[in-house]
Structure formats: C-alpha cells, structure tokens
Design a protein around this motif. Structure first.
Motif, short mmCIF file in Angstrom:
data_model
loop_
_atom_site.label_atom_id
_atom_site.label_comp_id
_atom_site.label_asym_id
_atom_site.label_seq_id
_atom_site.Cartn_x
_atom_site.Cartn_y
_atom_site.Cartn_z
N PHE A 123 0.80 -1.21 0.00
CA PHE A 123 0.00 0.00 0.00
C PHE A 123 0.84 1.28 0.00
CE2 PHE A 123 -3.28 -2.91 1.89
CZ PHE A 123 -4.14 -2.85 0.80
N HIS A 138 -20.71 -0.73 -4.49
CA HIS A 138 -19.26 -0.46 -4.58
C HIS A 138 -18.77 0.36 -3.39
CE1 HIS A 138 -21.53 2.73 -6.47
NE2 HIS A 138 -20.45 3.46 -6.77
N MET A 139 -19.62 1.27 -2.92
CA MET A 139 -19.23 2.08 -1.75
C MET A 139 -19.20 1.22 -0.49
SD MET A 139 -18.67 5.19 -2.69
CE MET A 139 -18.33 5.21 -4.45
N VAL A 140 -20.17 0.35 -0.40
CA VAL A 140 -20.20 -0.56 0.74
C VAL A 140 -18.97 -1.46 0.73
CG1 VAL A 140 -21.45 -2.50 1.77
CG2 VAL A 140 -22.71 -0.51 0.92
N PHE A 184 -16.06 -0.76 -0.55
CA PHE A 184 -14.90 0.02 -0.10
C PHE A 184 -14.88 0.16 1.43
CE2 PHE A 184 -14.29 2.05 -4.44
CZ PHE A 184 -12.95 1.73 -4.54
N GLY A 185 -16.08 0.35 1.97
CA GLY A 185 -16.16 0.49 3.43
C GLY A 185 -15.70 -0.77 4.13
N ILE A 186 -16.18 -1.91 3.65
CA ILE A 186 -15.81 -3.19 4.26
C ILE A 186 -14.30 -3.44 4.12
CG2 ILE A 186 -16.09 -5.69 4.03
CD1 ILE A 186 -19.01 -5.11 3.17
N GLY A 223 -12.07 -1.17 3.89
CA GLY A 223 -11.36 -0.25 4.79
C GLY A 223 -11.17 -0.84 6.17
N ILE A 224 -12.19 -1.52 6.65
CA ILE A 224 -12.11 -2.10 8.00
C ILE A 224 -10.90 -3.04 8.12
CG2 ILE A 224 -13.26 -3.61 9.66
CD1 ILE A 224 -15.94 -2.57 8.57
N ASN A 280 -8.37 -3.57 5.76
CA ASN A 280 -7.10 -3.00 5.29
C ASN A 280 -6.45 -2.14 6.37
OD1 ASN A 280 -7.24 -4.22 2.85
ND2 ASN A 280 -7.91 -2.40 1.70
N TRP A 281 -7.29 -1.36 7.02
CA TRP A 281 -6.74 -0.46 8.04
C TRP A 281 -6.06 -1.22 9.17
CZ3 TRP A 281 -5.64 4.19 6.92
CH2 TRP A 281 -5.26 5.09 7.93
N TYR A 326 -2.34 -1.61 9.83
CA TYR A 326 -1.52 -0.57 10.44
C TYR A 326 -1.45 -0.60 11.95
CZ TYR A 326 -1.24 1.39 5.79
OH TYR A 326 -0.97 1.56 4.47
N TYR A 332 -15.34 -8.17 13.45
CA TYR A 332 -15.55 -7.42 12.21
C TYR A 332 -16.70 -7.96 11.36
CZ TYR A 332 -11.72 -4.29 13.12
OH TYR A 332 -10.93 -3.33 13.66
N LEU A 374 -19.66 -6.62 12.96
CA LEU A 374 -19.81 -5.19 12.64
C LEU A 374 -20.37 -5.02 11.23
CD1 LEU A 374 -19.29 -2.14 13.11
CD2 LEU A 374 -16.91 -2.52 12.40
N ILE A 375 -19.79 -5.77 10.31
CA ILE A 375 -20.22 -5.64 8.92
C ILE A 375 -21.67 -6.11 8.72
CG2 ILE A 375 -19.83 -6.53 6.57
CD1 ILE A 375 -16.79 -6.71 7.40
N GLY A 411 -11.34 2.68 10.27
CA GLY A 411 -10.83 2.14 9.02
C GLY A 411 -11.71 2.51 7.84
N TRP A 433 -9.83 4.86 5.21
CA TRP A 433 -9.50 4.25 3.92
C TRP A 433 -10.03 5.05 2.74
CZ3 TRP A 433 -5.71 1.17 3.53
CH2 TRP A 433 -5.51 0.47 2.33
N TYR A 469 -22.14 5.19 5.00
CA TYR A 469 -21.25 4.65 6.03
C TYR A 469 -21.88 4.64 7.41
CZ TYR A 469 -17.45 3.97 2.82
OH TYR A 469 -16.67 3.51 1.81
#
Lengths: 191, 191, 191, 191
Positions: free
Chosen positions: C100, C145-147, C149-151, C153-154, C156-157, C160, C177, C180-181, D153, D157, D177
């Motif tokens: 990334f 597609h937005m959903v 990306f949100g999932i 993000g959880i 991928n983040w 870190y 998670y 949560l999803i 996240g 993201w 979101y």
DNA sequence: GATGAATGAGCGTTCATTCAT
DNA sequence: AATGAATGAACGCTCATTCAT
C-alpha cells in the motif's frame, strides 16, 4: 588509492585548511569523482583522523625507539629526540601542521584517542627529563612538566617557520636547539 | 558596538574557529541582526583583520615600551618580555590563538600588514639578543635568528596549554622560562 | 537467492521504507555484495514489483479459492474472506504495508498490472456482496461499490495497528468485524 | 510565505511523496531560491511536521466541537464525525494522505507529539462508542476499541479512493457509512 | 542605525547503477 | 555467479552577503 587520497589531501589541508578544502577539490586533484572518495572514506573527518593518527603514532614510535636504547645517556637521548623532531619537518611538516591546527575538527571519540597519544609523547619526554635529573645530568627543578612544555615549544614552533632547504640544515638547527636547551644563552664566562 | 562585536566574535572564533563561526551566530550572541553587523563591518574577514591587528599591535607596543628603557640590561629586558608574553595569556589568549590559527583567512593585503608587524616583533627580539651578545651578557652565536625563533617557540607554545589559573602562576612560569633560556637544563656542577 | 533477497528486503522496506533502504543495506544484511543483487534483479524497482505482485496474487488466489466453494453461503464466504485477511496480517503484514505504501514507486507498466489485480480483488468482493443481496442474505443498496470500499477499509486499516500476538486473537477480530459488517453497532432491541 | 511553502509542498508531497520531493522542486514551483525556504524552515522535516500537526489538530478540534454538544445523541454525534471526516476529504485529502504515509519521516520528538494527538482522536471516538453503549444506543461489546478501529478504518480508507467530485456526494457517502456502521449489511427482514 | 527577506554558490554526503574481472 | 571499484547525478543544508525599507 587510500594512500593517494591521503597524500593529496595532506597537501591541500596544509595549504588551505581542512574546512577550506572541499572533497570536490581533493578528487579533482586526483582525477576521480566524489563517489570514489566515499568508497574509501565514509567522511571527510575520517580522512583527517587517519592523517592525525598516522602522524602522532609515527612520532611516538620513533620516540620509543630512541628511549629504549639503554646505552645512551639522557643527554644523548634528548639530543636524538630534538634531532628526530627537526628532521621530521622535511617529511612531515604538513602532517604536523594539520595535526596541530585541524585536530579540533575531529569528533570527540577520535579526539580522545589522539590526545591520549599526544599526552603519551609528552609524558615520555618528561620522564626522560626527570631521569636525567635523577642521574645528575640535568639540574634540579620542581617543575619538570613546565620545562618539558618549554622544550617542546622550541621544536613544535619550528614547524611553522623552519625551511629544511634553507641555509641552516636540520643537523645544525638540532645542534643549536640542543645547546639552547642544555646551556641556555647566558654567557657563562662572565661568571 | 564595534567593540562588542569584537569581544563576542573573539569568544566564538576561539571556541569554534573562524570558518566555523557564522555571522548569524555572532549577531545572535549579541541579540542583534545581520544588518547591524554589516553596518559596522563590510565583511567577516575585516572583523578578523581587526582582531589580528589589534593583537599584534598591542604586543608590539608593549615590547617597544620594554625595549626603550635605557636603564635595564638586556637580560632584564628579556625577562620582562617573557613575563609580558606569559602575563598576556590571561587577557589575550583567545586573541593570540585566533591570530596564529586564523591568520591564513585574511586577504593578501591584510596578511602582508600583519606579517610585517609580526616580523617587526621578532626582529626587535633578535636585536635584543644580538645586543646582549655584543654586551657580553649572552654568549656568542652565529645564528641569533634561530635562537630567537627557539625562544619565541617557548612562550608562543604556552598559549596552547598554559592555564593561568592553575597551580603555576604567571610569574613562576616566566621565572622558569627565563632560567631555561638563560641557563638551560644542564647540571653545571658536573663540569 | 532471489527468495532470500525478497525476504531480506521485505523486512527492510517495511521497517524503513523503500526509498530509505539502500541496495547497500540489503546486500549487507545478506552478507553479499551489490554485484550479486544486480545479477538477480536489474533494478531495485523490479524487486519492489516482485514483492507487490506476489502479495496481491497470493491474496487473489486465496480469495478465488474461497469464492469457488459452491456449498457456502455469501455470508459464510464474507466471513472467510475477512478471516483470511486478518489471518494474513501475521504472515503478510509487512508485504501488505509495502504494497500500500510503496506501490507508487513502481513504473507505470508495473503499476498498471498491479492495480488491475487490486481492482480484480475488489470487484470479486463487490460481486459477492451483490450476489448476497440478490439472494436476500444482504440488504438492498444502490451503492454496493461504496459498501465494498467500506468493508475493505475495515480490514485494510487493521494492517496498520493490529498486533496478532496481542490479547485479541485473529479469530476474535474476524468475528468482531464480521459482526460489525453484518449487524452494525446499533442496539436492535431498542426497536 | 510560510503559508505558500506549505500549500506548494502539500501538493508535491501528496503527488510524489516526501522523500521524492526535493527542496529544489518546492522552491522552483514557487519561483524562489533554496535560501528562502531555509529562512522560514530550518529543515524539510520541520515543514512536514507543520503539515502533520496542522492536519491532526484541525481534526481534533472539529471532533471536540462535535462531542461537546450536549443536546445531540451519540448516534447523531457519530453521524456528524463520519460526515466531518468524509467532508474533510475535499479540503484535506492531501494533508491526510501525507499524514498517514509520511509521518514516519518525522523525528522521534515530533512523532511522539503527533501520535499523542492521533491517539486522543481515537480515544475520543472510543469514548463516544462506550457512552452510546451505556445509554443503550449502541449494542454491548467487550471490545469497543476494536470496533472503534474498524469504524475508523472505513473513513480513513476512503482518503485513498473517494473522489468528492464523482457521482456520489459527500453527504451520500456519509449516509452510506453511517448506515453500514449502525445497521450492517445483513438483511434484517430475514429474521 | 538597523531589520528582515532573499540570493546564489558551494558543501558533505548518498546511492542506484555499471562494468571489467 | 559474484566482486570491487567507480561514476554521476542529486540532495539537504549552510552561509556570507545584499538591499529595500
């Protein structure tokens, strides 16, 4: 190559000073590039360290060689050290001047190492004086360390002005200084 | 103001060296800005020149004052010059070190002027030695200039190590060096 | 050898960054010389490409393996992908972070290739969501597609900050998670 | 001027990366010289610090403003924070990406300061979640910190892919979101 | 008298890469 | 298959000096 870098930079450091000589100038004088310099030395300061260390170690070694000789008197040894120092001007004047003038640019760790060796040289000198006193060759003094500094000043200072290719030869200057150190300048016949 | 710039920069030049001290540092130490500096000095080099000139002129003047005294013997005058030089360490050590170490940063014209004064100091010294020889106070030598350099080395070198606030006082060091210069270190009783 | 270069450089690239890690450091860490490196890789960038490609291809493959299973529901597959991603942190966290963070150092051609695979991974993910919606497992949305990306993000983040050796295990985090999803954080009993 | 340096470098740091952007490039883009840069910033790293600090402090302040409102429910506050973060992408996307990607180039001291603020932001977020649980707005969880990381996240993201000028508006994405966070994606009607 | 902004040239150092061996 | 020496371009940074105000 490392040797060539040292030679070239001794010339330049003496002429222009450590700070005033750029790595660029050193490598240009050698016909190589900066990269080559940094292949052999990781910094300009390290090069200076090598020059200084090499100078003082050589001096210490020559001194030890003279002092080890058990057959010579203290007076003779003193004479030899003075002569050695004067003689060294020819081969080592530039290194010596760099040593005294540029030492302060060294990092603390390197500085410690070098100062230790410089101190050793002086202490060996002082021990010779003290031994000469003990043996009755030199006259009594309560401040042998001050006398040592004085004697050192005579020869060290000559690195700034003495020209070994001038009308006075190295042997002659050594004689003059040994006489000055031993007998002073007073007209003894006045007594 | 000019005086304050000089004081401040003597401190810094001695501690860190001429090249290593930036105009920025000087003015920061004084709490003013660069503009102020360049109002009084047109360059950093000119400031160095002032410091060097002031040092050597002061020395020359003190020397002349000593030499002018018609009632003193050469030996006494020699003693006074040595004492003067040692005594000067306290007030002038920093200037002296800057003088010897940083002189090379001066422009040719300034350098000539300063070297002329330095030469004058040495020649006066040498004349005193020669006069002492002529008067029978000092013993004969064919190389009075070399002897002069030697004597100068003793005191000049002390600027690098002598601590006037240490256990040996300035008067004591002057005595030790005058004795070294006049009588040397040989045990005369052995004769 | 190539494998060893990859391992070593993953370690270093993650710790210090791609640009901040020199080829010198990589080869020093391996006890070989630069020549060896350039025998296997024609540039440092090519090595980075290999690391990135290997990371994303592995991920894609694991994802495909999960998606191919015709016996599992979309919810189960979602769970498995989340768990796979979290589980991967242990073995692949460094690669992921390099992926990334350092991707932008790749040349255009390599970048295209990699972005295509990254896009494929996301599109597969999105198709799963859409299929789940079609099957009534997931609720309707006009912006799958937005959903997605949100999932993404959880998980991928979490690369870190998540420490797989900490008090929360990988399985637990995956459960958290997925819950949560699927269910969100709202207290449904309030209804 | 300082402001202009910041603007210009944010643009460049985001496009090319901190390390990959030279001071030369920054000043060229501004039509000034390097000296000008170093008149305002004592190092490139200090500039990065300013950018990072400014980003996180602004975020913290906006968050605090939202949290202070006593009349809003936790759900409403969550909504506002999500919306604030998404809305910020337009004005602050570049800063945000620099913040996350380049932070590691900061010196330890600066890093500590910044990480403390980042932690504060997260802890405030977590407290909101916990308060919402206590009030019955959010459902019980034993790992509110993990849930917080998950929620973070989602928005963090989006800084890497969301285009505020695309077909989905900021308000819409915030709605999507918040719904994802509150209700998840499961089709509740299946129950 | 003094400031503050800016210049421009130079410096020490790093580093990916090449290449003869 | 690998080494060791060297290149060359760039980089972050410093600093004496200038100049409008």
């Amino acid at each position: 190559m490392k040797e060539k870098i040292i030679e070239t930079s001794i010339e330049l450091f003496d002429q222009k000073g450590f700070k005033e000589t750029s790595v660029q100038e050193i490598v240009e004088a050698m016909g190589v590039t900066k990269g080559a310099f940094y292949y052999y030395y990781k910094s300009k300061e390290e090069l200076l360290k090598d020059i200084c260390i090499s100078y003082i170690e050589d001096l210490l070694q020559q001194q030890q060689h003279i002092l080890q000789n058990v057959e010579k008197s203290c007076t003779e040894k003193l004479h030899e050290i003075v002569y050695m120092l004067i003689r060294n001007i020819k081969a080592r004047r530039k290194s010596a001047r760099i040593f005294f003038r540029e030492m302060r640019h060294l990092h603390e760790a390197h500085l410690q190492e070098i100062k230790a060796k410089r101190r050793a040289f002086r202490e060996n000198y002082q021990k010779l004086i003290e031994e000469g006193i003990a043996k009755g060759e030199f006259k009594q003094t309560h401040t042998p360390h001050m006398v040592t500094f004085g004697i050192l000043g005579i020869t060290n200072w000559s690195y700034y002005w003495f020209n070994p290719d001038g009308e006075i030869s190295e042997e002659q200057l050594a004689e003059i200084y040994v006489d000055l150190i031993l007998n002073g300048i007073k007209n003894q016949e006045k007594k």
